[in-house]
Design a protein around this motif. Structure first.
Motif, PDB file in Angstrom:
ATOM      1  N   PHE A 113       0.859  -1.177   0.000  1.00  0.00           N
ATOM      2  CA  PHE A 113       0.000   0.000   0.000  1.00  0.00           C
ATOM      3  C   PHE A 113       0.897   1.230   0.000  1.00  0.00           C
ATOM      4  CE2 PHE A 113      -4.299  -1.579   0.986  1.00  0.00           C
ATOM      5  CZ  PHE A 113      -4.020  -2.890   1.331  1.00  0.00           C
ATOM      6  N   ARG A 114       0.304   2.375  -0.328  1.00  0.00           N
ATOM      7  CA  ARG A 114       1.036   3.624  -0.213  1.00  0.00           C
ATOM      8  C   ARG A 114       0.087   4.715   0.260  1.00  0.00           C
ATOM      9  NH1 ARG A 114       2.287   5.014  -6.621  1.00  0.00           N
ATOM     10  NH2 ARG A 114       0.138   5.530  -7.238  1.00  0.00           N
ATOM     11  N   GLN A 115       0.678   5.708   0.886  1.00  0.00           N
ATOM     12  CA  GLN A 115      -0.115   6.836   1.359  1.00  0.00           C
ATOM     13  C   GLN A 115       0.698   8.112   1.222  1.00  0.00           C
ATOM     14  OE1 GLN A 115      -1.749   6.442   5.332  1.00  0.00           O
ATOM     15  NE2 GLN A 115      -3.372   7.884   4.851  1.00  0.00           N
ATOM     16  N   ALA A 116       0.152   9.038   0.467  1.00  0.00           N
ATOM     17  CA  ALA A 116       0.765  10.349   0.298  1.00  0.00           C
ATOM     18  C   ALA A 116       0.114  11.316   1.280  1.00  0.00           C
ATOM     19  CB  ALA A 116       0.588  10.837  -1.137  1.00  0.00           C
ATOM     20  N   GLU A 123       4.061  11.573  -8.919  1.00  0.00           N
ATOM     21  CA  GLU A 123       2.845  11.179  -8.209  1.00  0.00           C
ATOM     22  C   GLU A 123       2.970   9.834  -7.492  1.00  0.00           C
ATOM     23  OE1 GLU A 123       3.105  12.180 -11.408  1.00  0.00           O
ATOM     24  OE2 GLU A 123       1.736  11.055 -12.709  1.00  0.00           O
ATOM     25  N   ASP A 124       4.073   9.138  -7.699  1.00  0.00           N
ATOM     26  CA  ASP A 124       4.332   7.916  -6.941  1.00  0.00           C
ATOM     27  C   ASP A 124       4.926   8.212  -5.565  1.00  0.00           C
ATOM     28  OD1 ASP A 124       5.441   6.396  -9.999  1.00  0.00           O
ATOM     29  OD2 ASP A 124       3.519   6.097  -8.987  1.00  0.00           O
ATOM     30  N   THR A 125       5.243   9.462  -5.308  1.00  0.00           N
ATOM     31  CA  THR A 125       5.804   9.852  -4.016  1.00  0.00           C
ATOM     32  C   THR A 125       4.822   9.551  -2.899  1.00  0.00           C
ATOM     33  OG1 THR A 125       7.192  11.593  -4.974  1.00  0.00           O
ATOM     34  CG2 THR A 125       6.604  11.804  -2.638  1.00  0.00           C
ATOM     35  N   ALA A 126       5.267   8.767  -1.930  1.00  0.00           N
ATOM     36  CA  ALA A 126       4.405   8.351  -0.824  1.00  0.00           C
ATOM     37  C   ALA A 126       5.207   7.517   0.160  1.00  0.00           C
ATOM     38  CB  ALA A 126       3.228   7.528  -1.339  1.00  0.00           C
ATOM     39  N   MET A 127       4.585   7.247   1.298  1.00  0.00           N
ATOM     40  CA  MET A 127       5.103   6.236   2.213  1.00  0.00           C
ATOM     41  C   MET A 127       4.524   4.898   1.752  1.00  0.00           C
ATOM     42  SD  MET A 127       7.021   5.900   4.943  1.00  0.00           S
ATOM     43  CE  MET A 127       6.931   7.336   6.028  1.00  0.00           C
ATOM     44  N   TYR A 128       5.380   3.926   1.583  1.00  0.00           N
ATOM     45  CA  TYR A 128       4.959   2.605   1.109  1.00  0.00           C
ATOM     46  C   TYR A 128       4.978   1.617   2.261  1.00  0.00           C
ATOM     47  CZ  TYR A 128       4.994   4.086  -3.754  1.00  0.00           C
ATOM     48  OH  TYR A 128       4.699   4.705  -4.945  1.00  0.00           O
ATOM     49  N   TYR A 129       3.893   0.854   2.371  1.00  0.00           N
ATOM     50  CA  TYR A 129       3.725  -0.096   3.455  1.00  0.00           C
ATOM     51  C   TYR A 129       3.519  -1.506   2.919  1.00  0.00           C
ATOM     52  CZ  TYR A 129       2.678   4.108   6.203  1.00  0.00           C
ATOM     53  OH  TYR A 129       2.731   5.331   6.815  1.00  0.00           O
ATOM     54  N   CYS A 130       4.122  -2.446   3.603  1.00  0.00           N
ATOM     55  CA  CYS A 130       3.906  -3.863   3.351  1.00  0.00           C
ATOM     56  C   CYS A 130       2.843  -4.351   4.348  1.00  0.00           C
ATOM     57  CB  CYS A 130       5.233  -4.598   3.571  1.00  0.00           C
ATOM     58  SG  CYS A 130       5.175  -6.374   3.450  1.00  0.00           S
ATOM     59  N   ALA A 131       1.955  -5.236   3.880  1.00  0.00           N
ATOM     60  CA  ALA A 131       0.896  -5.726   4.760  1.00  0.00           C
ATOM     61  C   ALA A 131       0.570  -7.171   4.423  1.00  0.00           C
ATOM     62  CB  ALA A 131      -0.353  -4.857   4.616  1.00  0.00           C
ATOM     63  N   VAL A 132      -0.001  -7.876   5.406  1.00  0.00           N
ATOM     64  CA  VAL A 132      -0.359  -9.275   5.226  1.00  0.00           C
ATOM     65  C   VAL A 132      -1.789  -9.521   5.696  1.00  0.00           C
ATOM     66  CG1 VAL A 132       0.699  -9.886   7.453  1.00  0.00           C
ATOM     67  CG2 VAL A 132       0.241 -11.672   5.784  1.00  0.00           C
ATOM     68  N   ASP A 133      -2.525 -10.296   4.895  1.00  0.00           N
ATOM     69  CA  ASP A 133      -3.877 -10.740   5.234  1.00  0.00           C
ATOM     70  C   ASP A 133      -3.814 -12.238   5.486  1.00  0.00           C
ATOM     71  OD1 ASP A 133      -7.128 -10.596   3.532  1.00  0.00           O
ATOM     72  OD2 ASP A 133      -6.509 -11.421   5.464  1.00  0.00           O
ATOM     73  N   MET A 134      -4.048 -12.650   6.699  1.00  0.00           N
ATOM     74  CA  MET A 134      -3.919 -14.055   7.092  1.00  0.00           C
ATOM     75  C   MET A 134      -5.154 -14.883   6.787  1.00  0.00           C
ATOM     76  SD  MET A 134      -0.914 -14.414   8.509  1.00  0.00           S
ATOM     77  CE  MET A 134       0.369 -13.579   9.453  1.00  0.00           C
ATOM     78  N   THR A 135      -6.254 -14.244   6.369  1.00  0.00           N
ATOM     79  CA  THR A 135      -7.494 -14.986   6.141  1.00  0.00           C
ATOM     80  C   THR A 135      -7.426 -15.739   4.824  1.00  0.00           C
ATOM     81  OG1 THR A 135      -8.760 -13.345   7.381  1.00  0.00           O
ATOM     82  CG2 THR A 135      -9.980 -14.801   5.892  1.00  0.00           C
ATOM     83  N   PRO A 136      -7.608 -17.053   4.838  1.00  0.00           N
ATOM     84  CA  PRO A 136      -7.551 -17.825   3.587  1.00  0.00           C
ATOM     85  C   PRO A 136      -8.669 -17.449   2.635  1.00  0.00           C
ATOM     86  CG  PRO A 136      -7.360 -19.259   5.502  1.00  0.00           C
ATOM     87  CD  PRO A 136      -7.803 -17.923   6.018  1.00  0.00           C
ATOM     88  N   GLY A 137      -8.379 -17.558   1.338  1.00  0.00           N
ATOM     89  CA  GLY A 137      -9.419 -17.388   0.344  1.00  0.00           C
ATOM     90  C   GLY A 137      -9.708 -15.989  -0.124  1.00  0.00           C
TER      91      GLY A 137
END
Length: 125
Positions: free
Chosen positions: A37-40, A89-103
């Motif tokens: 994800f990213r957030q400017a 316009e790609d300037t932002a804070m970039y975040y890595c994230a994980v979704d543990m819910t299968p499917g």
């Protein structure tokens, strides 16, 4: 304990490239949905790319499609985001994230229970 740690951000000129990394611990990256994800400043958090457990199943936001590529290294338990032809316009804070819910593997932030601290990407014109 699930942990995510991003690295590799920095400053780059427009049309340049950058690869950011996400080191994961406490789980196996190829068994869950991973996302960037990213957030400017002043903007909502945006899902940039997702990587499903099913090989080859990826999603890219229209704004980055064809320029960014998400990948993982199972041996190192890491996820990467290769960013090419960068734009201001790609300037932002970039975040890595994980979704543990299968499917499922979407870009809905609420689905992701664990996040890294972020890495800043700044693109100058």
């Amino acid at each position: 304990q699930v942990q995510l740690m991003e690295s590799g951000g920095g400053s780059v000129q427009a049309r340049g490239s950058l690869r950011i990394s996400c080191a994961a611990s406490g789980f196996i990256v190829n068994a869950v949905c991973m996302a960037w994800f990213r957030q400017a400043p002043g903007k909502e958090r945006e899902g940039v790319a997702t990587l499903d457990v099913r090989p080859g199943f990826t999603y890219y936001a229209p704004s980055v499609r064809g320029r960014f590529a998400i990948s993982r290294d199972s041996a190192k338990n890491m996820v990467y985001l290769q960013m090419n032809i960068l734009k201001p316009e790609d300037t932002a804070m970039y975040y890595c994230a994980v979704d543990m819910t299968p499917g499922r593997c979407s870009t809905i932030p609420a689905n992701f229970g664990h996040w890294g601290q972020g890495t800043q990407v700044t693109v100058s014109s």
